[in-house]
Design a protein around this motif. Structure first.
Motif, PDB file in Angstrom:
ATOM      1  N   ALA A   1       0.830  -1.211   0.000  1.00  0.00           N
ATOM      2  CA  ALA A   1       0.000   0.000   0.000  1.00  0.00           C
ATOM      3  C   ALA A   1       0.862   1.257   0.000  1.00  0.00           C
ATOM      4  CB  ALA A   1      -0.927   0.002   1.209  1.00  0.00           C
ATOM      5  N   ALA A   2       1.920   1.251   0.811  1.00  0.00           N
ATOM      6  CA  ALA A   2       2.781   2.429   0.886  1.00  0.00           C
ATOM      7  C   ALA A   2       3.572   2.625  -0.402  1.00  0.00           C
ATOM      8  CB  ALA A   2       3.725   2.320   2.082  1.00  0.00           C
ATOM      9  N   MET A   3       4.023   1.538  -1.016  1.00  0.00           N
ATOM     10  CA  MET A   3       4.760   1.653  -2.276  1.00  0.00           C
ATOM     11  C   MET A   3       3.863   2.180  -3.391  1.00  0.00           C
ATOM     12  SD  MET A   3       7.988   1.169  -2.165  1.00  0.00           S
ATOM     13  CE  MET A   3       8.261   1.123  -3.948  1.00  0.00           C
ATOM     14  N   LYS A   4       2.611   1.784  -3.394  1.00  0.00           N
ATOM     15  CA  LYS A   4       1.676   2.289  -4.401  1.00  0.00           C
ATOM     16  C   LYS A   4       1.532   3.803  -4.274  1.00  0.00           C
ATOM     17  CE  LYS A   4      -3.095   1.876  -6.052  1.00  0.00           C
ATOM     18  NZ  LYS A   4      -4.409   1.216  -5.865  1.00  0.00           N
ATOM     19  N   ALA A   5       1.375   4.275  -3.041  1.00  0.00           N
ATOM     20  CA  ALA A   5       1.261   5.717  -2.820  1.00  0.00           C
ATOM     21  C   ALA A   5       2.564   6.415  -3.180  1.00  0.00           C
ATOM     22  CB  ALA A   5       0.884   5.992  -1.361  1.00  0.00           C
ATOM     23  N   TRP A   6       3.684   5.820  -2.798  1.00  0.00           N
ATOM     24  CA  TRP A   6       4.989   6.418  -3.092  1.00  0.00           C
ATOM     25  C   TRP A   6       5.215   6.549  -4.593  1.00  0.00           C
ATOM     26  CZ3 TRP A   6       9.266   4.778  -5.809  1.00  0.00           C
ATOM     27  CH2 TRP A   6      10.442   5.519  -5.639  1.00  0.00           C
ATOM     28  N   LYS A   7       4.921   5.514  -5.339  1.00  0.00           N
ATOM     29  CA  LYS A   7       5.132   5.545  -6.791  1.00  0.00           C
ATOM     30  C   LYS A   7       4.296   6.632  -7.447  1.00  0.00           C
ATOM     31  CE  LYS A   7       6.483   0.688  -7.327  1.00  0.00           C
ATOM     32  NZ  LYS A   7       6.084  -0.659  -7.815  1.00  0.00           N
ATOM     33  N   SER A   8       3.097   6.854  -6.931  1.00  0.00           N
ATOM     34  CA  SER A   8       2.222   7.870  -7.504  1.00  0.00           C
ATOM     35  C   SER A   8       2.638   9.286  -7.099  1.00  0.00           C
ATOM     36  CB  SER A   8       0.779   7.633  -7.065  1.00  0.00           C
ATOM     37  OG  SER A   8       0.290   6.402  -7.563  1.00  0.00           O
ATOM     38  N   GLY A   9       3.182   9.425  -5.908  1.00  0.00           N
ATOM     39  CA  GLY A   9       3.421  10.769  -5.390  1.00  0.00           C
ATOM     40  C   GLY A   9       4.854  11.224  -5.265  1.00  0.00           C
ATOM     41  N   CYS A  10       5.834  10.341  -5.455  1.00  0.00           N
ATOM     42  CA  CYS A  10       7.215  10.693  -5.114  1.00  0.00           C
ATOM     43  C   CYS A  10       7.756  11.883  -5.916  1.00  0.00           C
ATOM     44  CB  CYS A  10       8.132   9.487  -5.253  1.00  0.00           C
ATOM     45  SG  CYS A  10       8.312   8.845  -6.922  1.00  0.00           S
ATOM     46  N   ARG A  11       7.402  11.982  -7.184  1.00  0.00           N
ATOM     47  CA  ARG A  11       7.912  13.101  -7.980  1.00  0.00           C
ATOM     48  C   ARG A  11       7.377  14.432  -7.485  1.00  0.00           C
ATOM     49  NH1 ARG A  11       7.723  10.648 -14.194  1.00  0.00           N
ATOM     50  NH2 ARG A  11       9.585   9.343 -13.978  1.00  0.00           N
ATOM     51  N   GLU A  12       6.094  14.468  -7.153  1.00  0.00           N
ATOM     52  CA  GLU A  12       5.525  15.696  -6.610  1.00  0.00           C
ATOM     53  C   GLU A  12       6.142  16.027  -5.259  1.00  0.00           C
ATOM     54  OE1 GLU A  12       1.318  16.586  -6.855  1.00  0.00           O
ATOM     55  OE2 GLU A  12       1.052  14.893  -8.231  1.00  0.00           O
ATOM     56  N   VAL A  13       6.362  15.013  -4.443  1.00  0.00           N
ATOM     57  CA  VAL A  13       6.973  15.225  -3.125  1.00  0.00           C
ATOM     58  C   VAL A  13       8.375  15.790  -3.285  1.00  0.00           C
ATOM     59  CG1 VAL A  13       7.814  14.106  -1.033  1.00  0.00           C
ATOM     60  CG2 VAL A  13       5.595  13.459  -1.983  1.00  0.00           C
ATOM     61  N   ASN A  14       9.164  15.203  -4.174  1.00  0.00           N
ATOM     62  CA  ASN A  14      10.530  15.667  -4.382  1.00  0.00           C
ATOM     63  C   ASN A  14      10.548  17.103  -4.890  1.00  0.00           C
ATOM     64  OD1 ASN A  14      13.371  15.151  -4.307  1.00  0.00           O
ATOM     65  ND2 ASN A  14      13.353  14.977  -6.534  1.00  0.00           N
ATOM     66  N   GLY A  15       9.617  17.431  -5.798  1.00  0.00           N
ATOM     67  CA  GLY A  15       9.527  18.802  -6.288  1.00  0.00           C
ATOM     68  C   GLY A  15       9.126  19.776  -5.192  1.00  0.00           C
ATOM     69  N   ARG A  16       8.210  19.354  -4.351  1.00  0.00           N
ATOM     70  CA  ARG A  16       7.777  20.188  -3.222  1.00  0.00           C
ATOM     71  C   ARG A  16       8.953  20.442  -2.275  1.00  0.00           C
ATOM     72  NH1 ARG A  16       4.342  23.947  -0.882  1.00  0.00           N
ATOM     73  NH2 ARG A  16       4.109  23.522   1.346  1.00  0.00           N
ATOM     74  N   PHE A  17       9.743  19.421  -2.006  1.00  0.00           N
ATOM     75  CA  PHE A  17      10.917  19.588  -1.147  1.00  0.00           C
ATOM     76  C   PHE A  17      11.846  20.662  -1.706  1.00  0.00           C
ATOM     77  CE2 PHE A  17      10.860  14.977   0.685  1.00  0.00           C
ATOM     78  CZ  PHE A  17       9.737  15.305   1.423  1.00  0.00           C
ATOM     79  N   THR A  18      12.083  20.619  -2.997  1.00  0.00           N
ATOM     80  CA  THR A  18      12.963  21.602  -3.633  1.00  0.00           C
ATOM     81  C   THR A  18      12.439  23.019  -3.433  1.00  0.00           C
ATOM     82  OG1 THR A  18      13.683  20.001  -5.304  1.00  0.00           O
ATOM     83  CG2 THR A  18      13.979  22.336  -5.827  1.00  0.00           C
ATOM     84  N   ARG A  19      11.132  23.212  -3.586  1.00  0.00           N
ATOM     85  CA  ARG A  19      10.536  24.540  -3.426  1.00  0.00           C
ATOM     86  C   ARG A  19      10.610  25.021  -1.976  1.00  0.00           C
ATOM     87  NH1 ARG A  19       6.925  21.914  -6.831  1.00  0.00           N
ATOM     88  NH2 ARG A  19       5.323  21.655  -5.215  1.00  0.00           N
ATOM     89  N   VAL A  20      10.350  24.111  -1.033  1.00  0.00           N
ATOM     90  CA  VAL A  20      10.407  24.483   0.384  1.00  0.00           C
ATOM     91  C   VAL A  20      11.828  24.874   0.775  1.00  0.00           C
ATOM     92  CG1 VAL A  20      10.184  23.609   2.747  1.00  0.00           C
ATOM     93  CG2 VAL A  20       8.403  23.121   1.068  1.00  0.00           C
ATOM     94  N   ILE A  21      12.805  24.099   0.319  1.00  0.00           N
ATOM     95  CA  ILE A  21      14.205  24.398   0.637  1.00  0.00           C
ATOM     96  C   ILE A  21      14.597  25.765   0.096  1.00  0.00           C
ATOM     97  CG2 ILE A  21      16.588  23.715   0.114  1.00  0.00           C
ATOM     98  CD1 ILE A  21      15.579  20.788   0.261  1.00  0.00           C
TER      99      ILE A  21
END
Length: 359
Positions: free
Chosen positions: A168-188
């Protein structure tokens, strides 16, 4: 000495002017001791309290998601307006959303974090967050778990820390990881000390400051983050959260509904759920509203509001105020653009509002 011991024993057995039986007094003392440990984020969460939070029931999945989309990352960009207000408040934080929950918890130095969302996939993404936090000893390593090419690395962390939730967690990660990584870049970029255009420059976050990062990591390692699939207007999770807090001798310090109140009226169930929460004396409800007439913190962003839990309960318990927008019309502006406070005590409505009974 025997008489002194007897006097101390009797004194400890009196609570609120009523004499407790020895077994009740012992139980009360145990709850207080357990709550003291629970409020210290450097210690492992007591097992009995962890069990209560993990027993919280999930609400049913909604028939339809807002805009039929998963909100893998926050689209609010000015949480920094709350920084000075919530800094080191401690206590329990429950919040809607993903990355912003850790931003707020890091600033508040929360002792327990209950991320909650009615989208089950968001709850599952928090499990991936937990695996990454526990596996990574620093920010750079943590960020590496959100690179699309590192699926095997994330899966290995999930297998180690959450073996029953890998799929279940991998399914969510695969769908969201790119957006999460992009969000991290903006926050930093926004919170970096070197930022010359952001009002947030230099404010520490779990993505820019190792102390903040370790603060959140320690919460996960000490079993103090419990993601919940819950509905603010539902009949299970919110009721169980309140009960788990009370049974543990704890109170809610920060409730962050994000902009969720935009999508529903202040109906009987929501009123019941909020009124039933044991808020701390220094509690805050933090909410957002994407409405220009209220005043935005940044162009194209949100209005940010804060209100004590006690004041919010008065509004919901005694007035017919129908929704968030109508209430925010009574807000008081602050010196910070886009930030207001609800502190007005309302006159009770002639007809009391409908409040749902406990299911």
């Amino acid at each position: 000495m025997k008489r002194l011991t007897w006097i101390l024993t009797v004194s400890l057995a009196v609570v609120g002017g009523a004499m407790l039986e020895p077994a009740q007094a012992q139980e009360s003392a145990q709850v207080q001791d357990s709550a003291a440990v629970a409020n210290d984020p450097s210690q492992m969460l007591p097992s009995e309290i962890e069990a209560r939070f993990k027993a919280i029931r999930f609400d049913p999945d909604p028939e339809q998601l807002v805009r039929d989309a998963h909100y893998w990352v926050s689209n609010e960009n000015a949480h920094y307006v709350w920084y000075n207000e919530i800094k080191d408040r401690g206590g329990v934080l429950s919040g809607v959303g993903t990355d912003q929950v850790y931003l707020l918890a890091g600033w508040a130095n929360s002792s327990i974090v209950l991320p909650m969302d009615f989208d089950r996939q968001i709850r599952n993404l928090h499990i991936a967050y937990g695996a990454a936090f526990m596996a990574a000893s620093n920010i750079d390593e943590f960020r590496s778990y959100w690179k699309r090419d590192n699926a095997d690395k994330m899966k290995a962390a999930l297998e180690k820390y959450f073996p029953s939730e890998v799929d279940a967690a991998m399914k969510a990660w695969k769908s969201g990881c790119r957006e999460v990584n992009g969000r991290f870049t903006r926050v930093i970029k926004k919170y970096s000390k070197n930022s010359k255009t952001s009002a947030a420059a230099g404010i520490p976050t779990f993505l820019t400051d190792e102390t903040q990062y370790n603060r959140i990591r320690q919460l996960w390692l000490n079993h103090r983050v419990i993601p919940i699939c819950g509905d603010l207007t539902g009949n299970k999770s919110m009721i169980d959260i309140a009960k788990a807090l009370r049974d543990s001798g704890l109170k809610l310090t920060i409730l962050y509904p994000s902009n969720a109140e935009h999508y529903f009226e202040y109906g009987p169930e929501y009123r019941r759920n909020i009124i039933n929460l044991p808020f701390a004396d220094n509690s805050l409800v933090l909410r957002t509203r994407q409405m220009r007439s209220l005043g935005l913190a940044e162009e194209g962003d949100y209005h940010y509001n804060m209100q004590s839990g006690e004041n919010f309960i008065i509004w919901l318990k005694t007035t017919q105020i129908p929704n968030q927008h109508k209430m925010l019309r009574r807000r008081a502006k602050t010196k910070t653009d886009g930030l207001s406070v609800m502190e007005r005590v309302p006159d009770p409505s002639k007809k009391p509002p409908e409040i749902a009974p406990m299911p």
